[in-house]
Scaffold this motif. Structure first.
Motif, PDB file in Angstrom:
ATOM      1  N   ASN A   7       0.816  -1.216   0.000  1.00  0.00           N
ATOM      2  CA  ASN A   7       0.000   0.000   0.000  1.00  0.00           C
ATOM      3  C   ASN A   7       0.850   1.266   0.000  1.00  0.00           C
ATOM      4  OD1 ASN A   7      -2.286  -1.591   0.044  1.00  0.00           O
ATOM      5  ND2 ASN A   7      -2.580  -1.424   2.261  1.00  0.00           N
ATOM      6  N   ASP A   8       2.042   1.179   0.602  1.00  0.00           N
ATOM      7  CA  ASP A   8       2.925   2.347   0.684  1.00  0.00           C
ATOM      8  C   ASP A   8       3.752   2.556  -0.582  1.00  0.00           C
ATOM      9  OD1 ASP A   8       2.004   2.829   3.228  1.00  0.00           O
ATOM     10  OD2 ASP A   8       3.719   1.888   4.226  1.00  0.00           O
ATOM     11  N   LEU A   9       3.857   1.533  -1.411  1.00  0.00           N
ATOM     12  CA  LEU A   9       4.731   1.601  -2.585  1.00  0.00           C
ATOM     13  C   LEU A   9       4.187   2.536  -3.651  1.00  0.00           C
ATOM     14  CD1 LEU A   9       5.562  -2.181  -3.191  1.00  0.00           C
ATOM     15  CD2 LEU A   9       6.963  -0.491  -2.002  1.00  0.00           C
ATOM     16  N   ILE A  10       5.101   3.123  -4.412  1.00  0.00           N
ATOM     17  CA  ILE A  10       4.753   3.666  -5.728  1.00  0.00           C
ATOM     18  C   ILE A  10       4.880   2.500  -6.702  1.00  0.00           C
ATOM     19  CG2 ILE A  10       5.592   5.119  -7.612  1.00  0.00           C
ATOM     20  CD1 ILE A  10       6.081   7.317  -5.633  1.00  0.00           C
ATOM     21  N   VAL A  11       3.740   2.058  -7.235  1.00  0.00           N
ATOM     22  CA  VAL A  11       3.696   0.897  -8.127  1.00  0.00           C
ATOM     23  C   VAL A  11       3.502   1.398  -9.559  1.00  0.00           C
ATOM     24  CG1 VAL A  11       2.440  -1.208  -8.735  1.00  0.00           C
ATOM     25  CG2 VAL A  11       2.777  -0.598  -6.326  1.00  0.00           C
ATOM     26  N   ILE A  12       4.423   1.018 -10.428  1.00  0.00           N
ATOM     27  CA  ILE A  12       4.369   1.460 -11.823  1.00  0.00           C
ATOM     28  C   ILE A  12       4.363   0.247 -12.727  1.00  0.00           C
ATOM     29  CG2 ILE A  12       5.639   2.649 -13.664  1.00  0.00           C
ATOM     30  CD1 ILE A  12       6.565   4.672 -11.568  1.00  0.00           C
ATOM     31  N   ASP A  13       3.382   0.218 -13.631  1.00  0.00           N
ATOM     32  CA  ASP A  13       3.324  -0.808 -14.663  1.00  0.00           C
ATOM     33  C   ASP A  13       3.840  -0.193 -15.962  1.00  0.00           C
ATOM     34  OD1 ASP A  13       2.868  -2.866 -16.404  1.00  0.00           O
ATOM     35  OD2 ASP A  13       0.800  -3.237 -15.771  1.00  0.00           O
ATOM     36  N   GLU A 173      21.838   9.308 -26.446  1.00  0.00           N
ATOM     37  CA  GLU A 173      22.597  10.017 -25.424  1.00  0.00           C
ATOM     38  C   GLU A 173      21.957   9.860 -24.045  1.00  0.00           C
ATOM     39  OE1 GLU A 173      22.776  14.040 -26.723  1.00  0.00           O
ATOM     40  OE2 GLU A 173      23.983  13.572 -28.505  1.00  0.00           O
ATOM     41  N   ARG A 174      20.699   9.389 -24.028  1.00  0.00           N
ATOM     42  CA  ARG A 174      19.998   9.172 -22.771  1.00  0.00           C
ATOM     43  C   ARG A 174      19.644   7.685 -22.685  1.00  0.00           C
ATOM     44  NH1 ARG A 174      15.990  14.455 -22.488  1.00  0.00           N
ATOM     45  NH2 ARG A 174      16.162  14.087 -20.260  1.00  0.00           N
ATOM     46  N   PRO A 175      19.588   7.130 -21.483  1.00  0.00           N
ATOM     47  CA  PRO A 175      19.251   5.709 -21.356  1.00  0.00           C
ATOM     48  C   PRO A 175      17.895   5.390 -21.989  1.00  0.00           C
ATOM     49  CG  PRO A 175      20.110   6.555 -19.295  1.00  0.00           C
ATOM     50  CD  PRO A 175      19.902   7.752 -20.184  1.00  0.00           C
ATOM     51  N   ILE A 176      17.762   4.178 -22.509  1.00  0.00           N
ATOM     52  CA  ILE A 176      16.538   3.730 -23.162  1.00  0.00           C
ATOM     53  C   ILE A 176      15.857   2.680 -22.294  1.00  0.00           C
ATOM     54  CG2 ILE A 176      17.692   4.121 -25.379  1.00  0.00           C
ATOM     55  CD1 ILE A 176      17.402   0.994 -25.791  1.00  0.00           C
ATOM     56  N   VAL A 177      14.668   2.256 -22.710  1.00  0.00           N
ATOM     57  CA  VAL A 177      13.972   1.176 -22.011  1.00  0.00           C
ATOM     58  C   VAL A 177      13.637   0.035 -22.969  1.00  0.00           C
ATOM     59  CG1 VAL A 177      12.932   2.702 -20.290  1.00  0.00           C
ATOM     60  CG2 VAL A 177      11.634   2.104 -22.346  1.00  0.00           C
ATOM     61  N   ILE A 244      15.753  -2.682 -13.203  1.00  0.00           N
ATOM     62  CA  ILE A 244      14.644  -3.570 -13.567  1.00  0.00           C
ATOM     63  C   ILE A 244      13.345  -3.078 -12.940  1.00  0.00           C
ATOM     64  CG2 ILE A 244      16.063  -5.625 -13.949  1.00  0.00           C
ATOM     65  CD1 ILE A 244      15.419  -6.539 -11.111  1.00  0.00           C
ATOM     66  N   GLY A 245      12.240  -3.405 -13.618  1.00  0.00           N
ATOM     67  CA  GLY A 245      10.918  -3.035 -13.133  1.00  0.00           C
ATOM     68  C   GLY A 245       9.876  -3.977 -13.712  1.00  0.00           C
ATOM     69  N   ILE A 246       8.652  -3.532 -13.728  1.00  0.00           N
ATOM     70  CA  ILE A 246       7.545  -4.343 -14.220  1.00  0.00           C
ATOM     71  C   ILE A 246       6.954  -3.673 -15.463  1.00  0.00           C
ATOM     72  CG2 ILE A 246       5.264  -5.313 -13.679  1.00  0.00           C
ATOM     73  CD1 ILE A 246       7.525  -6.532 -12.023  1.00  0.00           C
ATOM     74  N   GLY A 247       6.622  -4.487 -16.459  1.00  0.00           N
ATOM     75  CA  GLY A 247       5.898  -4.025 -17.654  1.00  0.00           C
ATOM     76  C   GLY A 247       5.005  -5.155 -18.102  1.00  0.00           C
ATOM     77  N   ALA A 314      10.610  -2.351  -3.368  1.00  0.00           N
ATOM     78  CA  ALA A 314      10.122  -1.015  -3.719  1.00  0.00           C
ATOM     79  C   ALA A 314      10.729  -0.541  -5.029  1.00  0.00           C
ATOM     80  CB  ALA A 314      10.426  -0.029  -2.597  1.00  0.00           C
ATOM     81  N   ARG A 315      12.011  -0.830  -5.229  1.00  0.00           N
ATOM     82  CA  ARG A 315      12.675  -0.455  -6.489  1.00  0.00           C
ATOM     83  C   ARG A 315      12.007  -1.150  -7.679  1.00  0.00           C
ATOM     84  NH1 ARG A 315      17.935  -1.128  -3.527  1.00  0.00           N
ATOM     85  NH2 ARG A 315      18.853   0.958  -3.308  1.00  0.00           N
ATOM     86  N   ILE A 316      11.866  -2.462  -7.566  1.00  0.00           N
ATOM     87  CA  ILE A 316      11.361  -3.248  -8.698  1.00  0.00           C
ATOM     88  C   ILE A 316       9.905  -2.918  -8.998  1.00  0.00           C
ATOM     89  CG2 ILE A 316      10.858  -5.606  -9.491  1.00  0.00           C
ATOM     90  CD1 ILE A 316      13.270  -6.479  -7.660  1.00  0.00           C
ATOM     91  N   MET A 317       9.117  -2.699  -7.970  1.00  0.00           N
ATOM     92  CA  MET A 317       7.682  -2.463  -8.160  1.00  0.00           C
ATOM     93  C   MET A 317       7.359  -1.060  -8.676  1.00  0.00           C
ATOM     94  SD  MET A 317       6.117  -5.286  -7.632  1.00  0.00           S
ATOM     95  CE  MET A 317       4.415  -4.724  -7.564  1.00  0.00           C
ATOM     96  N   GLY A 318       8.339  -0.164  -8.675  1.00  0.00           N
ATOM     97  CA  GLY A 318       8.009   1.151  -9.221  1.00  0.00           C
ATOM     98  C   GLY A 318       9.057   2.228  -9.086  1.00  0.00           C
ATOM     99  N   ARG A 319       9.872   2.164  -8.041  1.00  0.00           N
ATOM    100  CA  ARG A 319      10.783   3.284  -7.823  1.00  0.00           C
ATOM    101  C   ARG A 319      11.840   3.388  -8.920  1.00  0.00           C
ATOM    102  NH1 ARG A 319      14.215   3.271  -2.705  1.00  0.00           N
ATOM    103  NH2 ARG A 319      12.223   2.734  -1.710  1.00  0.00           N
ATOM    104  N   ASN A 320      12.273   2.241  -9.472  1.00  0.00           N
ATOM    105  CA  ASN A 320      13.244   2.310 -10.571  1.00  0.00           C
ATOM    106  C   ASN A 320      12.658   3.027 -11.780  1.00  0.00           C
ATOM    107  OD1 ASN A 320      15.256   0.990  -9.143  1.00  0.00           O
ATOM    108  ND2 ASN A 320      14.764  -1.034  -9.973  1.00  0.00           N
ATOM    109  N   TRP A 321      11.390   2.716 -12.108  1.00  0.00           N
ATOM    110  CA  TRP A 321      10.715   3.428 -13.194  1.00  0.00           C
ATOM    111  C   TRP A 321      10.656   4.918 -12.875  1.00  0.00           C
ATOM    112  CZ3 TRP A 321       9.571   2.819 -18.066  1.00  0.00           C
ATOM    113  CH2 TRP A 321       9.308   1.561 -18.617  1.00  0.00           C
ATOM    114  N   LEU A 322      10.287   5.264 -11.645  1.00  0.00           N
ATOM    115  CA  LEU A 322      10.153   6.670 -11.268  1.00  0.00           C
ATOM    116  C   LEU A 322      11.491   7.396 -11.384  1.00  0.00           C
ATOM    117  CD1 LEU A 322       8.358   8.946 -10.168  1.00  0.00           C
ATOM    118  CD2 LEU A 322       8.954   8.172  -7.858  1.00  0.00           C
ATOM    119  N   ASN A 323      12.547   6.778 -10.871  1.00  0.00           N
ATOM    120  CA  ASN A 323      13.873   7.393 -10.956  1.00  0.00           C
ATOM    121  C   ASN A 323      14.294   7.583 -12.406  1.00  0.00           C
ATOM    122  OD1 ASN A 323      14.022   7.404  -8.164  1.00  0.00           O
ATOM    123  ND2 ASN A 323      15.278   5.555  -8.035  1.00  0.00           N
TER     124      ASN A 323
END
Length: 333
Positions: A7-13, A173-177, A244-247, A314-323
C-alpha cells in the motif's frame, strides 16, 4: 505479505493495452497501481493518434475521480498523494510520426512520452524482432533518436531486433527502455532479449520491464509466481537491481479483433499469428496469479518470498521506473 508495504509503494506498470473503462480503472486502484504506461498506438498514423488522445481526454473527464494524465514524473508522485492512477501515453510503433521528424516534438507536446522504434517488422527507423535480417538503426532512425533525446521522449526497443537494440543503446545520449520483455535465457521467444542486450542496457543506465504476457514466459500460462520471481532475481544479478521493473503487457478484456490488428495492422492480407499459431490464434490464457491489476500485491508478495529486501521490492515495483522517468522526461531544450 506485509500488505502495508504494498500500500505504501509507488507501483508502476511499464505497459498495458487494456480495453479501458471505469471497471479497469477501479481494478488498477484496487491493486495499488500508481501509474501505468498505456499504449495508445500500434499502427495508427497521425490523425488516428490524435483520435486516440481525444478518447483518453474523455476518460480523464468522465473518470477524474480515478485517473489523471501524467505530464511529468512529478505527476506520478501527485497521483500517489491523491489516491489516483496516473496514465502515461506511449506508442508501440513509430507510425505516429509517419516520415516527418517534426512530429516527434509535436507528439511529445501532446504527452506521448514513450515510443518504440519498431513493432516486430522493419520500420523507417529500425528493424523489428521478426525480420530475418536486422540491418540496425536507419539514417532516419539516428535522427529520430537524437530528437527524442532532445525533447524528452523515451526510446523503447521492446519489439526490436538484437542489432537495432544494441545500436539504439549506443546511439542514444539518454538511457533507453525495454518496457515489456524477459530474458531469452528464461524463455525462447523472438520478443525476449539476450544477455548481451540486457547487460548493455543495464550498463548504460537503461531499464527492463518484466512482461507477464504468457507467450513471454516459461511454461506459458502455467508459469508459476516462484518461477517468475526466480527470473527477476537472476536478471537483477545480471543487470543490477536498480535497472529492472515491471511491464506486464496486460491486454485485459480486448477482443480477438484487437489482437489481429496488433499482429497484422494494414501490412498483411494474410493472417500473421505473431507469437501464436494457426491452432493457437487467440489471446493466451491468463496467469492464475495475475489475472488483472488487482493481483499486483501478488508480485510484491512473490518478490518478498524470494528474499528481496523491502528496499529492493520497492525499487522493482516502481521506484526504478520513477527514478528513470525523473530524468528521461525532461527536455534538453
Amino acid at each position: 505479505m506485509n500488505q502495508n508495504l504494498h500500500n505504501d509503494l509507488i507501483v508502476i506498470d511499464g505497459l498495458q493495452y487494456s480495453n479501458w473503462n471505469r471497471q479497469i480503472f477501479e481494478q488498477l486502484r484496487e491493486g495499488g497501481v500508481t501509474m501505468v504506461h498505456v499504449t495508445i498506438v500500434y499502427h495508427e498514423q497521425i490523425r488516428e493518434t490524435l483520435l486516440r488522445i481525444a478518447e483518453w481526454n474523455r476518460h480523464f473527464e468522465y473518470s477524474s475521480d480515478l485517473i489523471m494524465p501524467v505530464k511529468s514524473a512529478d505527476d506520478i508522485r501527485l497521483a500517489k498523494a491523491l489516491g489516483k492512477v496516473g496514465i502515461m501515453f506511449g506508442a508501440q510503433n513509430c507510425s505516429p510520426i509517419e516520415d516527418d521528424i517534426g512530429m516527434v516534438e509535436v507528439m511529445r507536446e501532446l504527452n506521448l512520452m514513450i515510443m518504440q522504434l519498431t513493432y516486430n517488422n522493419q520500420s523507417l527507423l529500425a528493424c523489428g524482432c521478426y525480420e530475418a535480417e536486422d540491418s540496425g538503426v536507419t539514417r532516419f532512425g539516428k535522427q529520430v533518436i537524437r530528437e527524442m533525446n532532445r525533447v524528452g521522449m523515451v526510446v523503447d526497443m521492446s519489439h526490436s531486433g538484437e542489432r537495432s537494440t544494441l545500436d539504439a543503446i549506443e546511439l542514444s545520449e539518454r538511457p533507453i527502455v525495454i518496457s515489456h520483455a524477459n530474458p531469452i535465457s528464461f524463455h525462447e521467444a523472438k520478443r525476449n532479449k539476450s544477455d548481451t542486450v540486457l547487460k548493455a542496457l543495464g550498463e548504460s543506465g537503461g531499464l527492463l520491464g518484466f512482461s507477464l504476457y504468457p507467450f513471454h514466459l516459461k511454461n506459458g500460462p502455467d508459469c508459476t509466481l516462484v518461477e517468475f520471481c526466480d527470473m527477476v532475481a537472476r536478471t537483477a544479478d545480471l543487470m543490477g537491481v536498480e535497472q529492472i521493473g515491471i511491464g506486464t503487457d496486460l491486454c485485459q478484456d480486448q477482443p480477438l479483433s484487437v489482437l489481429e490488428w496488433m499482429r497484422n495492422g494494414r501490412w498483411s492480407k494474410e493472417k500473421d499469428y505473431g507469437e501464436g499459431s494457426k491452432s493457437n490464434a487467440d489471446w493466451p490464457r491468463p496467469l492464475s496469479w495475475f489475472r488483472d491489476s488487482r493481483d499486483f500485491p501478488n508480485l510484491t508478495a512473490g518478490l518478498q518470498a524470494r528474499g528481496f529486501s523491502d528496499e529492493d521490492v520497492a525499487r522493482i515495483m516502481g521506484r526504478n521506473w520513477l527514478n528513470f522517468l525523473d530524468h528521461a522526461l525532461k527536455s534538453q531544450g
